[in-house]
Motif scaffolding. Structure first.
Motif, PDB file in Angstrom:
ATOM      1  N   ALA B  36      -2.739   0.815   3.358  1.00 10.14           N
ATOM      2  CA  ALA B  36      -3.466   0.945   4.626  1.00 10.14           C
ATOM      3  C   ALA B  36      -2.516   0.838   5.828  1.00 10.14           C
ATOM      4  CB  ALA B  36      -4.547  -0.125   4.721  1.00 10.14           C
ATOM      5  N   ILE B  37      -1.588  -0.126   5.723  1.00 11.79           N
ATOM      6  CA  ILE B  37      -0.618  -0.300   6.821  1.00 11.79           C
ATOM      7  C   ILE B  37       0.236   0.960   6.981  1.00 11.79           C
ATOM      8  CG2 ILE B  37       1.376  -1.631   7.616  1.00 11.79           C
ATOM      9  CD1 ILE B  37       0.145  -4.053   6.107  1.00 11.79           C
ATOM     10  N   GLU B  38       0.694   1.498   5.811  1.00 12.71           N
ATOM     11  CA  GLU B  38       1.547   2.690   5.859  1.00 12.71           C
ATOM     12  C   GLU B  38       0.802   3.878   6.461  1.00 12.71           C
ATOM     13  OE1 GLU B  38       2.718   2.954   1.779  1.00 12.71           O
ATOM     14  OE2 GLU B  38       3.788   1.033   1.923  1.00 12.71           O
ATOM     15  N   VAL B  39      -0.443   4.082   5.992  1.00 15.73           N
ATOM     16  CA  VAL B  39      -1.214   5.227   6.501  1.00 15.73           C
ATOM     17  C   VAL B  39      -1.534   5.025   7.988  1.00 15.73           C
ATOM     18  CG1 VAL B  39      -3.355   6.552   6.280  1.00 15.73           C
ATOM     19  CG2 VAL B  39      -2.205   5.681   4.233  1.00 15.73           C
ATOM     20  N   PHE B  40      -1.845   3.774   8.338  1.00 16.85           N
ATOM     21  CA  PHE B  40      -2.129   3.477   9.751  1.00 16.85           C
ATOM     22  C   PHE B  40      -0.950   3.886  10.633  1.00 16.85           C
ATOM     23  CE2 PHE B  40      -1.145   0.346  13.103  1.00 16.85           C
ATOM     24  CZ  PHE B  40      -2.150   0.700  14.009  1.00 16.85           C
ATOM     25  N   LEU B  41       0.269   3.526  10.205  1.00 15.97           N
ATOM     26  CA  LEU B  41       1.452   3.844  11.005  1.00 15.97           C
ATOM     27  C   LEU B  41       1.702   5.346  11.046  1.00 15.97           C
ATOM     28  CD1 LEU B  41       3.849   0.954   9.936  1.00 15.97           C
ATOM     29  CD2 LEU B  41       2.700   1.244  12.141  1.00 15.97           C
ATOM     30  N   ALA B  42       1.457   6.030   9.924  1.00 10.33           N
ATOM     31  CA  ALA B  42       1.762   7.454   9.844  1.00 10.33           C
ATOM     32  C   ALA B  42       0.698   8.306  10.537  1.00 10.33           C
ATOM     33  CB  ALA B  42       1.899   7.874   8.377  1.00 10.33           C
ATOM     34  N   GLU B  43      -0.567   7.906  10.424  1.00  6.76           N
ATOM     35  CA  GLU B  43      -1.654   8.793  10.861  1.00  6.76           C
ATOM     36  C   GLU B  43      -2.299   8.393  12.192  1.00  6.76           C
ATOM     37  OE1 GLU B  43      -2.858  11.522   9.318  1.00  6.76           O
ATOM     38  OE2 GLU B  43      -1.574  11.467   7.520  1.00  6.76           O
ATOM     39  N   GLU B  44      -2.030   7.165  12.645  1.00 10.55           N
ATOM     40  CA  GLU B  44      -2.605   6.659  13.906  1.00 10.55           C
ATOM     41  C   GLU B  44      -4.118   6.913  14.027  1.00 10.55           C
ATOM     42  OE1 GLU B  44      -0.247   8.335  17.013  1.00 10.55           O
ATOM     43  OE2 GLU B  44       1.412   6.957  16.653  1.00 10.55           O
ATOM     44  N   PRO B  45      -4.915   6.362  13.109  1.00 11.18           N
ATOM     45  CA  PRO B  45      -6.355   6.555  13.185  1.00 11.18           C
ATOM     46  C   PRO B  45      -6.942   5.783  14.376  1.00 11.18           C
ATOM     47  CG  PRO B  45      -5.837   4.916  11.528  1.00 11.18           C
ATOM     48  CD  PRO B  45      -4.521   5.444  12.010  1.00 11.18           C
ATOM     49  N   GLY B  46      -8.160   6.160  14.789  1.00 15.83           N
ATOM     50  CA  GLY B  46      -8.810   5.500  15.923  1.00 15.83           C
ATOM     51  C   GLY B  46      -9.683   4.335  15.478  1.00 15.83           C
ATOM     52  N   MET B  47      -9.956   4.241  14.157  1.00 20.04           N
ATOM     53  CA  MET B  47     -10.807   3.176  13.639  1.00 20.04           C
ATOM     54  C   MET B  47     -10.523   2.994  12.157  1.00 20.04           C
ATOM     55  SD  MET B  47     -14.960   2.829  13.771  1.00 20.04           S
ATOM     56  CE  MET B  47     -15.032   3.115  15.504  1.00 20.04           C
ATOM     57  N   ILE B  48     -10.789   1.773  11.645  1.00 24.87           N
ATOM     58  CA  ILE B  48     -10.528   1.506  10.230  1.00 24.87           C
ATOM     59  C   ILE B  48     -11.766   0.872   9.594  1.00 24.87           C
ATOM     60  CG2 ILE B  48      -9.069   0.258   8.550  1.00 24.87           C
ATOM     61  CD1 ILE B  48      -6.838   0.334  10.707  1.00 24.87           C
ATOM     62  N   LEU B  49     -12.178   1.388   8.429  1.00 26.12           N
ATOM     63  CA  LEU B  49     -13.221   0.741   7.619  1.00 26.12           C
ATOM     64  C   LEU B  49     -12.502   0.086   6.452  1.00 26.12           C
ATOM     65  CD1 LEU B  49     -15.949   3.552   7.635  1.00 26.12           C
ATOM     66  CD2 LEU B  49     -15.653   1.640   9.214  1.00 26.12           C
ATOM     67  N   MET B  50     -12.639  -1.223   6.306  1.00 21.94           N
ATOM     68  CA  MET B  50     -11.752  -2.012   5.421  1.00 21.94           C
ATOM     69  C   MET B  50     -12.539  -2.766   4.358  1.00 21.94           C
ATOM     70  SD  MET B  50      -8.432  -2.969   5.289  1.00 21.94           S
ATOM     71  CE  MET B  50      -7.637  -3.063   6.884  1.00 21.94           C
ATOM     72  N   ASP B  51     -12.166  -2.566   3.085  1.00 18.30           N
ATOM     73  CA  ASP B  51     -12.704  -3.377   1.993  1.00 18.30           C
ATOM     74  C   ASP B  51     -11.974  -4.719   1.994  1.00 18.30           C
ATOM     75  OD1 ASP B  51     -14.107  -4.091  -0.226  1.00 18.30           O
ATOM     76  OD2 ASP B  51     -12.880  -2.933  -1.642  1.00 18.30           O
ATOM     77  N   VAL B  52     -12.572  -5.773   1.391  1.00 16.22           N
ATOM     78  CA  VAL B  52     -11.868  -7.064   1.407  1.00 16.22           C
ATOM     79  C   VAL B  52     -11.031  -7.256   0.144  1.00 16.22           C
ATOM     80  CG1 VAL B  52     -12.119  -9.564   1.524  1.00 16.22           C
ATOM     81  CG2 VAL B  52     -13.610  -8.117   2.894  1.00 16.22           C
TER      82      VAL B  52
END
Lengths: 99, 557
Positions: B36-52
Motif C-alpha cells: 500500500a505504501i509503495e502504490v501510494f507513493l507511485a500512484e498518488e491516490p486521492g483516498m485510501i480504503l484500508m483493511d486492518v
C-alpha cells in the motif's frame, strides 16, 4: 456602533463615540459618501469622542476635501477638553469651525 | 479521483473495485500494508480504503506511515470485519479518518467517500491559501526590509554627536513614521527637523524620502528656515494623498547671534529649558505640512533667544498619549514635571524614558514614541562644519562680481543661497567656505538690520527686547520703502592663495565707528553681538568707512 449619522435636509450629523482612530475609517467615510459635498453642512458631533489620533485628523481632512474645503460648512461640535487640545495643537481650528 | 484499495482478499478487491469503477472512480490496488505504501507513493491516490488484518504489514501501521509521508490531506477509511470498540477506535488513533464494518452497505460507503472528498477539497483549499499567504508575507517582509534600509540610511545621516543630541526612537511597526533630521548650515549653526507622519509603517516612511532630500539639499545650499519649510510643505502637499500629513517642528539654531527660529506645526511637546531653570513651551502655531497649499501656507517662524547651556526638548504625541493599564494618558503635566529644571541634567532623556516605562507598566505602546533633546553647547556647535569637506573644482584665476540689491528684492528674498552658490562655483568647495558663508551672512544681516532698518542692537539687552528686536525686524522689512545694498566680491590669486575681498555698502545712516575702537574682543556684548568679533577673527582685515555704512573684509584662503 462607534460612528453613526443622521441626515436632516442638507444637514448631515456624524456622531463618533469612543475612540476616533484608524478603525473608524470605513464607517466614517460611509457616513458622507452618499451626500452632496458641494451643498451639505456637516456636523461632527464629538461629545462622546474619548480620543482622537492623527489618522482621525486625516479622516477629517478627507471630509473637508469632500466638502470642497469650505470651513463654514464643517463644524466639529462639543469636543471634550482633551480632544479639543489635540485639534488646537494641530491648528485644525483654522480649517474647521469648532463649537 | 483515484482510490487505492488495500485488502489481502482478492475477491474483496475485485468486487469493491468494480463498484467504484461503476461510480466513476479510478482504482489501484494493494495486497498488504507494505505494498500500500509503495502504490501510494507511485500512484498518488486521492483516498485510501484500508483493511486492518493483513500479512506483512497491517492496516494500522500502513496508515500511520502513509499519514507521515503525505504532503497533503489523504482521507483513509478503514473497512474491517472487526467490531470491538477498542479495535475501531484504534483506526482513528493511528490517523484514519473514518471506518466501516463489514459487511457494509454500498450506499453508506458511497456517502462516506463523498463526504471525505468534500473535506479533503476544503482542506486542500485552505492549504493553498495558506501557502499563498505565506509567500505574500515573505515578499512583504522583504520589501519592508528594503524600505527600512533606505529609511535608516536617510535618518542616520544626522550631523550631531550623541553627546549633545540625545534621541529615543521606538518603532511600533517594522519602522516608524517619525523623522529626525539634522544638518550643519554652511554659514554655521544648525537645522533640525523633527517630524511625525500620520500613521506609521511603509506609507509613512515613504513620505520621509522627499522630506529628507529637500531638507539636506536646501540646508547645504544656505537656504533658511522659511524657504525650506515652504518647499517641504509644497512637495508633500503635491505628493501625499489627502488625509496624510507631517506634524513638524523645524528649528534653526544660530549660536553666533543667540537666535533660535522655530516653525512648529502640530508638535505638542516642544520646549526650551533654560540653564536658569525656566521652562518655555514652544507653541504649535501652524498646521502640519501637506495640508495647506502654497498660497495659504505661512512659513514665518517664531524667534526665541537661546543661551549656551540651554536645552531644547522635542517629543511626539506618542509620549504624551502613552497609556497605562487603566487607560490613563501620560499627559503634558507629567511630562513637564519630568523635564522641569532639566537643562543641567545630563541624564534627562533616560530619566524621562524611565518615568514613562514606570507609568505605562505592562501596557504596550500603540504609537511611535520619539523624544529628542538637544544640548545647546555653543562651543561644540561653533566647531561643526557643514558636510562637504573634500576640496574640488577650484577655479584658479582672478574674478570680480558685483550686486546691487534694491529694497524690493531684499524684502522678498534672502541673498545668502545665491552668494553661497557663487562662492562654491568660483572658489570650489573648500573647508573654509563655512567661514566665508558666516562672514557673508553676518555682513548681509548687518546691512539689513542696522543699515537699512536702523535697528539698534541694544534693544536686545532687555529680556523682552530680544523678541521685540525680531518683531521690529519683520515689521520693518514689510514696510521698507527705500534702500539699496551694494555688494562686491573680488578674488585675486597670489602665490596660489585666494585673496577674497568683500565690500558691502548700504544706503542707511551708518553708525559711530569710533565706538568700535572701544570694543573689547573678549566681551560678548556690544555692537552686533558676536558678529563683529567673528569677522575680526576670520578675516585678514575688517575696515569700516568713516560714515559707518560701508565695510571691507579681506579673507585669505
Amino acid at each position: 456602533m462607534p460612528v453613526s449619522s443622521s441626515v436632516n435636509g442638507s444637514n448631515v450629523t456624524i456622531t463618533v463615540t469612543g475612540r476616533f482612530d484608524f478603525s473608524s475609517h470605513k464607517d466614517f467615510r460611509e457616513t458622507y459618501a452618499n451626500t452632496d459635498g458641494a451643498t451639505c453642512n456637516y456636523i461632527v458631533d464629538m461629545s462622546n469622542t474619548e480620543y482622537i489620533d492623527s489618522s482621525a485628523l486625516g479622516m477629517l481632512l478627507l471630509l473637508r476635501e469632500f466638502a470642497s474645503s469650505d470651513k463654514s460648512r464643517i463644524t466639529l461640535k462639543d469636543a471634550s477638553a482633551d480632544v479639543k487640545d489635540i485639534l488646537v495643537v494641530s491648528n485644525f481650528d483654522k480649517l474647521f469651525t469648532l463649537e | 479521483m483515484k482510490i487505492l484499495l488495500v485488502d489481502d482478499d482478492a475477491t474483496n478487491r475485485l468486487v469493491l473495485s468494480a463498484y467504484l469503477k461503476k461510480d466513476g472512480y479510478d482504482t489501484v490496488v494493494a495486497e498488504n500494508g507494505q505494498q500500500a505504501i509503495e502504490v501510494f507513493l507511485a500512484e498518488e491516490p486521492g483516498m485510501i480504503l484500508m483493511d486492518v488484518m493483513m500479512p506483512v504489514m497491517d492496516g494500522y501501521e500502513a496508515t500511520a506511515k502513509i499519514k507521515e509521508l503525505a504532503t497533503r490531506f489523504i482521507p483513509i477509511i478503514f473497512l474491517t470485519a472487526m467490531t470491538d470498540e477498542k479495535a475501531l477506535s484504534k483506526c482513528v488513533e493511528v490517523g484514519g479518518d473514518d471506518f466501516l464494518t463489514k459487511p457494509y452497505s454500498r450506499v453508506i460507503l458511497n456517502a462516506k467517500i463523498e463526504a471525505l472528498i468534500r473535506v479533503s477539497q476544503l482542506y486542500n483549499r485552505v492549504v493553498e491559501q495558506h501557502d499563498a499567504l505565506e509567500k505574500h508575507q515573505i515578499q512583504e517582509q522583504q520589501e519592508q526590509r528594503v524600505a527600512r534600509n533606505v529609511f535608516n540610511s536617510l535618518m542616520n545621516k544626522g550631523a550631531l554627536d550623541k553627546d549633545v543630541f540625545h534621541t529615543h526612537i521606538s518603532p511600533v511597526s517594522l519602522f516608524n513614521g517619525d523623522v529626525v533630521l539634522t544638518a550643519v548650515r554652511p554659514s554655521g549653526g544648525l537645522h533640525i527637523l523633527f517630524g511625525d507622519f500620520t500613521g506609521h509603517g511603509l506609507g509613512a516612511a515613504l513620505g520621509a524620502l522627499p522630506v529628507s532630500e529637500t531638507f539636506y539639499t536646501m540646508s547645504s545650499k544656505s537656504y533658511g528656515i522659511e524657504e525650506i519649510c515652504c518647499e517641504i510643505n509644497l512637495k508633500l502637499k503635491n505628493q501625499l494623498p489627502v488625509g496624510m500629513f507631517l506634524a513638524t517642528c523645524f528649528l534653526e539654531l544660530d549660536v553666533i547671534n543667540s537666535v533660535l527660529k522655530v516653525w512648529n506645526g502640530a508638535i505638542p511637546g516642544a520646549y526650551i529649558l533654560r540653564k536658569t531653570g525656566e521652562t518655555i513651551r514652544i507653541q504649535s502655531t501652524n498646521l502640519p505640512f501637506a495640508i495647506l497649499g502654497p498660497k495659504e501656507f505661512d512659513s514665518t517662524p517664531t524667534v526665541f533667544e537661546i543661551f549656551d547651556g540651554d536645552k531644547i526638548v522635542l517629543s511626539t504625541d506618542g509620549i504624551l498619549e502613552a497609556e497605562n493599564t487603566d487607560g490613563e494618558m501620560y499627559g503634558t503635566k507629567l511630562f513637564e514635571k519630568q523635564i522641569e529644571g532639566g537643562a543641567i541634567n545630563a541624564e534627562l532623556l533616560e530619566q524621562v524614558m524611565i518615568s514613562l516605562d514606570e507609568f505605562a507598566g505592562e501596557q504596550e505602546a500603540n504609537d511611535d514614541i520619539t523624544l529628542a533633546i538637544i544640548d545647546c553647547d555653543f562651543d561644540y556647535i561653533n566647531g561643526l562644519h557643514s558636510e562637504t569637506k573634500t576640496e574640488v573644482n577650484v577655479i584658479d584665476g582672478d574674478w570680480e562680481i558685483g550686486f546691487k540689491l534694491e529694497h524690493t528684492i531684499i524684502k522678498r528674498i534672502d541673498p545668502l543661497p545665491l552668494l553661497n552658490y557663487l562662492i562654491n562655483f568660483f572658489l570650489g568647495v573648500r573647508e573654509k567656505n563655512t567661514q566665508v558663508n558666516m562672514i557673508l551672512s553676518e555682513l548681509c544681516c548687518n546691512a539689513i538690520d542696522h543699515g537699512l532698518l536702523g535697528l539698534d542692537s541694544s534693544i536686545k539687552e532687555t529680556p523682552s527686547g530680544f523678541m521685540d528686536f525680531y518683531e521690529h525686524k519683520s515689521k520693518g522689512l514689510e514696510s521698507l520703502q527705500a534702500g539699496t545694498i551694494f555688494l562686491n566680491l573680488k578674488n585675486t590669486v597670489i602665490d596660489n592663495n585666494s585673496i577674497l575681498t568683500i565690500d558691502i555698502e548700504d544706503t542707511g545712516a551708518g553708525f559711530d565707528v569710533s565706538k568700535l575702537k572701544k570694543f573689547n574682543l573678549c566681551e560678548n556684548e556690544g555692537y552686533c553681538g558676536r558678529g563683529y568679533p567673528l569677522l575680526v577673527n576670520f578675516c585678514e582685515s575688517v575696515e569700516f568707512n568713516n560714515k559707518g555704512n560701508k565695510v571691507e573684509c579681506v579673507f585669505k584662503f
